[in-house]
Enzyme design. Structure first.
Site, short mmCIF file in Angstrom:
data_model
loop_
_atom_site.label_atom_id
_atom_site.label_comp_id
_atom_site.label_asym_id
_atom_site.label_seq_id
_atom_site.Cartn_x
_atom_site.Cartn_y
_atom_site.Cartn_z
N GLY A 26 -48.53 2.07 -8.15
CA GLY A 26 -49.12 2.42 -9.45
C GLY A 26 -49.11 1.28 -10.46
N GLY B 13 -46.80 18.22 -11.42
CA GLY B 13 -47.96 17.37 -11.11
C GLY B 13 -47.60 16.11 -10.33
N LYS C 11 -55.35 3.03 -0.92
CA LYS C 11 -54.33 2.54 0.04
C LYS C 11 -54.67 2.93 1.47
CE LYS C 11 -52.33 6.54 -1.63
NZ LYS C 11 -52.00 7.00 -2.94
N LYS D 129 -48.74 2.08 2.10
CA LYS D 129 -48.42 1.08 1.06
C LYS D 129 -47.60 -0.06 1.64
CE LYS D 129 -48.59 4.61 -2.52
NZ LYS D 129 -47.78 5.64 -3.17
N VAL E 170 -58.19 9.13 -11.68
CA VAL E 170 -58.04 7.71 -12.03
C VAL E 170 -59.33 7.17 -12.66
CG1 VAL E 170 -57.43 5.41 -11.19
CG2 VAL E 170 -56.38 7.42 -10.15
N1 LIG Z 1 -54.17 10.01 -8.71
C1 LIG Z 1 -53.24 9.05 -8.70
O1 LIG Z 1 -52.21 9.14 -9.37
C2 LIG Z 1 -53.45 7.81 -7.88
C3 LIG Z 1 -52.44 6.81 -7.86
C4 LIG Z 1 -52.66 5.64 -7.13
C5 LIG Z 1 -53.81 5.48 -6.41
N2 LIG Z 1 -54.76 6.48 -6.43
C6 LIG Z 1 -55.97 6.24 -5.66
O2 LIG Z 1 -57.09 6.26 -6.53
C7 LIG Z 1 -58.24 6.74 -5.84
C8 LIG Z 1 -58.85 7.90 -6.62
O3 LIG Z 1 -57.90 8.94 -6.73
P1 LIG Z 1 -58.11 10.16 -7.74
O4 LIG Z 1 -56.78 10.84 -7.81
O5 LIG Z 1 -58.76 9.70 -8.99
O6 LIG Z 1 -59.14 11.06 -6.90
P2 LIG Z 1 -59.99 12.32 -7.40
O7 LIG Z 1 -59.43 12.84 -8.68
O8 LIG Z 1 -60.12 13.23 -6.24
O9 LIG Z 1 -61.43 11.70 -7.74
C9 LIG Z 1 -62.30 11.26 -6.73
C10 LIG Z 1 -63.66 10.95 -7.34
O10 LIG Z 1 -64.47 10.43 -6.30
C11 LIG Z 1 -65.69 11.15 -6.25
N3 LIG Z 1 -66.18 11.29 -4.88
C12 LIG Z 1 -65.58 11.92 -3.83
N4 LIG Z 1 -66.34 11.82 -2.72
C13 LIG Z 1 -67.43 11.13 -3.09
C14 LIG Z 1 -68.62 10.73 -2.40
N5 LIG Z 1 -68.80 11.02 -1.12
N6 LIG Z 1 -69.54 10.03 -3.08
C15 LIG Z 1 -69.38 9.74 -4.40
N7 LIG Z 1 -68.29 10.11 -5.11
C16 LIG Z 1 -67.34 10.79 -4.46
C17 LIG Z 1 -65.37 12.51 -6.80
O11 LIG Z 1 -66.58 13.06 -7.24
P3 LIG Z 1 -66.74 14.55 -7.84
O12 LIG Z 1 -66.25 14.40 -9.25
O13 LIG Z 1 -68.19 14.81 -7.73
O14 LIG Z 1 -65.87 15.41 -6.99
C18 LIG Z 1 -64.38 12.15 -7.92
O15 LIG Z 1 -65.08 11.80 -9.09
C19 LIG Z 1 -57.76 7.12 -4.43
O16 LIG Z 1 -57.97 6.04 -3.56
C20 LIG Z 1 -56.26 7.33 -4.63
O17 LIG Z 1 -55.51 7.10 -3.44
C21 LIG Z 1 -54.61 7.63 -7.13
#
Ligand SMILES: NC(=O)c1ccc[n+]([C@@H]2O[C@H](COP(=O)([O-])OP(=O)(O)OC[C@H]3O[C@@H](n4cnc5c(N)ncnc54)[C@H](OP(=O)(O)O)[C@@H]3O)[C@@H](O)[C@H]2O)c1
Length: 424
Positions: free
Chosen positions: A137, A189, A108, A207, A33
């Protein structure tokens, strides 16, 4: 001449107060995201500047391998948290709000478990906490509940708020097994390598806790939400649903009941006219019911990097234009656990005289009455599929426990809730 040379005057105080200085966004997390958000922000910056008078820029990025939180905080007008999980996301958001910064999050799990602490901190420091992307979303349900319907007394919110399970159930409805449908969701995915939060109903429960808080103004913790997932559903439950003309969905419900609130997530059979029955594949949909507005349903993509990023950017723009306010203090409504529902009950029994009468007697002792029964012979046993009238869940459970002891049962009875309303 670039339109940036003569920026439009800001329509609202927030942007106008700082003249044409860029609006600095500190970004925590740069994964699916976060990277989608920074790309979208760069793409949309001209347009946002045109109507807002300030240009949003990413002023710093924090991941596990880059950036320093304190520096990013100092150099930002607003922080966007896209790390996920509880810590360090919670501490970062609290620190930002205590420093007087507005924040946006898509988290969430954090909001459903520490929402009150975050709301209280936002109130105390007079800052905005936005989280449109945490639920459904790209579907703008948070803003509709917080703003458009803030004067509407809401009775109930029903939602399909997990796209992964909706995709799996749609595939099973068309004949796939649970295992095939899950593998397909992973290949496309829609499901993560570890899909347990989705298929157990926990993701939808988080949610629904957030939606319930918004719809009714009362604190709802994830632990207050009773949730069931889809792992125990059988292919033949879906086939019966088809035969009965019903859809089968993982539904979240938050509603006023007996002077309190009931919030739950469960697989449910729906009549075909129900607005949620036709929602297919990885889509989300939420129906809001109230005497004033009758019913409004919104649907759209429930997840995905670009879709979620668009909801996050919408929150940033809303803060830039002064369109959001700090959260209101909570009301306190009790959580009601035992609610009435109609049930589908599936049983395999020995095919011999007197079985149906004995079953009806056992169910009747707990006040469970039957609306319809379908019986199918299968060699020495028979399959009975019943739909009950609405009954307190505790009575149905007690009746099923008693039925399960009867010697003619050939396996454990299975139950699924039925949403009885027929929409025409
Ligand atoms: N993916 C979806 O479709 C979706 C939909 C709705 C809501 N969300 C929400 O959006 C949020 C992000 O999701 P995502 O899918 O983008 O997650 P993700 O791809 O796993 O990305 C997480 C990011 O956070 C960083 N991170 C993790 N631990 C950290 C720490 N301790 N300190 C600093 N940075 C840290 C990671 O760094 P590194 O790059 O160094 O690993 C990465 O850049 C979550 O709350 C999720 O529930 C996601």
């Amino acid at each position: 001449m670039s339109h940036r040379a003569q920026p439009a005057p800001a329509a609202h105080g927030v942007a106008g107060a700082a003249g044409n200085a860029p609006f600095r966004v500190g970004l925590l997390g740069h994964g699916t995201v976060g990277s989608g958000f920074s790309a979208l922000l760069a793409q949309r910056a001209d347009e946002i500047e045109r109507f807002n008078g300030r240009r949003p820029v990413i002023s710093g990025i924090l991941t596990r391998s880059q950036g320093d939180f304190d520096e990013i905080l100092q150099g930002a007008d607003l922080l966007v948290e896209l790390i996920g999980g509880i810590e360090p996301a919670r501490s970062y958001l609290l620190a930002a709000m205590r420093a007087g910064k507005d924040v946006v999050s898509a988290n969430k799990q954090l909001l459903s478990q520490h929402g009150e602490e975050l709301f209280e901190t936002a109130r105390e420091h007079g800052v905005r906490l936005r989280f449109e992307a945490a639920v459904a979303g790209a579907v703008p349900i948070v803003r509709v509940l917080e703003e458009s319907l803030s004067a509407t007394p809401i009775e109930r919110v029903h939602g399909i708020v997990n796209g992964t399970t909706n995709f799996i159930l749609s595939e099973m409805y068309n004949g796939s097994s649970y295992a095939q449908a899950l593998a397909d969701a992973q290949a496309k995915g829609y499901a993560e390598a570890d899909p347990s939060d989705d298929v157990s109903g926990r993701d939808a429960a988080a949610k629904m806790a957030i939606l319930a808080r918004l719809a009714f103004g009362s604190p709802v913790h994830l632990d207050d939400v009773h949730y069931e997932g889809i792992e125990h559903l059988h292919g033949d439950d879906l086939q019966y649903a088809r035969e009965l003309g019903l859809g089968l969905k993982l539904i979240g419900t938050a509603e006023r009941r007996q002077g309190g609130l009931s919030v739950r997530v469960y697989p449910a059979l729906l009549y075909s006219g129900h607005p949620l029955a036709s929602v297919q594949g990885p889509f989300n949909a939420v129906t809001i019911e109230s005497e004033t507005i009758i019913e409004i349903t919104m649907s759209g993509p429930g997840a995905g990097g670009p879709q979620t990023a668009s909801a996050v950017l919408g929150d940033v723009v809303s803060v830039m234009t002064g369109g959001a306010r700090p959260p209101a203090p909570p009301l306190e409504l009790p959580i009601i656990k035992d609610v009435d529902s109609a049930f589908y009950v599936h049983m395999e029994v020995a095919d011999r005289p007197g079985v149906l009468a004995a079953l009806m007697h056992a169910l009747g002792e707990h006040g469970v009455s039957i609306r319809s029964v379908v019986q199918r012979g299968m060699d020495e046993s028979a399959r009975l599929v019943m739909v009950t009238h609405a009954v307190p869940e505790s009575s149905l459970r007690a009746a099923i426990d008693q039925v399960a002891q009867l010697d003619f049962l050939r396996g454990a009875p299975r139950t699924i809730r039925v949403i009885e309303e027929e929409f025409i």
